[in-house]
Design a protein around this motif. Structure first.
Motif, short mmCIF file in Angstrom:
data_model
loop_
_atom_site.label_atom_id
_atom_site.label_comp_id
_atom_site.label_asym_id
_atom_site.label_seq_id
_atom_site.Cartn_x
_atom_site.Cartn_y
_atom_site.Cartn_z
N ALA A 109 0.88 -1.98 1.25
CA ALA A 109 0.68 -2.74 -0.14
C ALA A 109 -0.07 -4.15 0.00
O ALA A 109 -0.98 -4.55 -0.73
N GLN A 110 0.22 -4.85 1.09
CA GLN A 110 -0.50 -6.12 1.36
C GLN A 110 -1.91 -6.21 1.14
O GLN A 110 -2.74 -5.48 1.57
N GLY A 111 -2.34 -7.11 0.16
CA GLY A 111 -4.05 -7.20 0.04
C GLY A 111 -4.63 -5.89 -0.89
O GLY A 111 -5.89 -6.05 -1.20
N LYS A 112 -3.96 -4.98 -1.09
CA LYS A 112 -4.15 -3.67 -1.70
C LYS A 112 -4.19 -3.85 -3.57
O LYS A 112 -3.18 -4.81 -3.86
N PRO A 113 -4.78 -3.10 -4.32
CA PRO A 113 -4.75 -3.26 -5.69
C PRO A 113 -3.21 -2.78 -6.15
O PRO A 113 -2.92 -2.03 -5.47
N PHE A 114 -2.57 -3.58 -6.94
CA PHE A 114 -1.30 -2.84 -7.48
C PHE A 114 -1.31 -1.55 -7.99
O PHE A 114 -2.09 -0.91 -8.81
N ASP A 115 -0.47 -0.43 -7.45
CA ASP A 115 -0.31 0.83 -7.83
C ASP A 115 1.02 1.07 -8.49
O ASP A 115 1.93 1.07 -7.53
N SER A 116 1.22 1.37 -9.47
CA SER A 116 2.41 1.64 -10.30
C SER A 116 3.17 2.88 -9.55
O SER A 116 4.46 3.14 -9.97
N GLN A 117 2.48 3.82 -9.11
CA GLN A 117 3.17 5.08 -8.76
C GLN A 117 3.79 4.57 -7.37
O GLN A 117 4.83 5.55 -6.92
N THR A 118 3.39 3.65 -6.72
CA THR A 118 4.00 3.52 -5.11
C THR A 118 4.72 2.36 -5.15
O THR A 118 5.37 1.96 -4.06
N MET A 119 4.49 1.32 -6.02
CA MET A 119 4.92 -0.13 -5.92
C MET A 119 5.77 -0.50 -7.32
O MET A 119 5.38 0.14 -8.36
#
Length: 64
Positions: A12-22
């Motif tokens: 997750a760190q540094g990645k675009p936010f993904d509501s499916q996995t975060m």
């Protein structure tokens, strides 16, 4: 043991936010980072194959 069962952590760190996995537990005002980028991983998430076992709980950058 987790690898043997094909359980992998969600990066997750540094990645675009993904509501499916975060799951966003907070937002932080940051002008130096692109909006909706994960700036901190509070709780690590895990995938089992293509299924989410636990969402990563993250703090996301905002510019507003």
């Amino acid at each position: 043991m987790l690898k043997q069962r094909r359980v992998v952590p969600i990066v997750a760190q540094g990645k675009p936010f993904d509501s499916q996995t975060m799951y966003a537990v907070g937002r932080e005002l940051r002008a130096d980072i692109t909006e909706n980028t994960v700036i901190q991983e509070v709780v690590r998430g895990y995938l089992w194959g293509d299924k989410v076992l636990r969402e990563a709980q993250v703090i996301v950058a905002t510019q507003k």
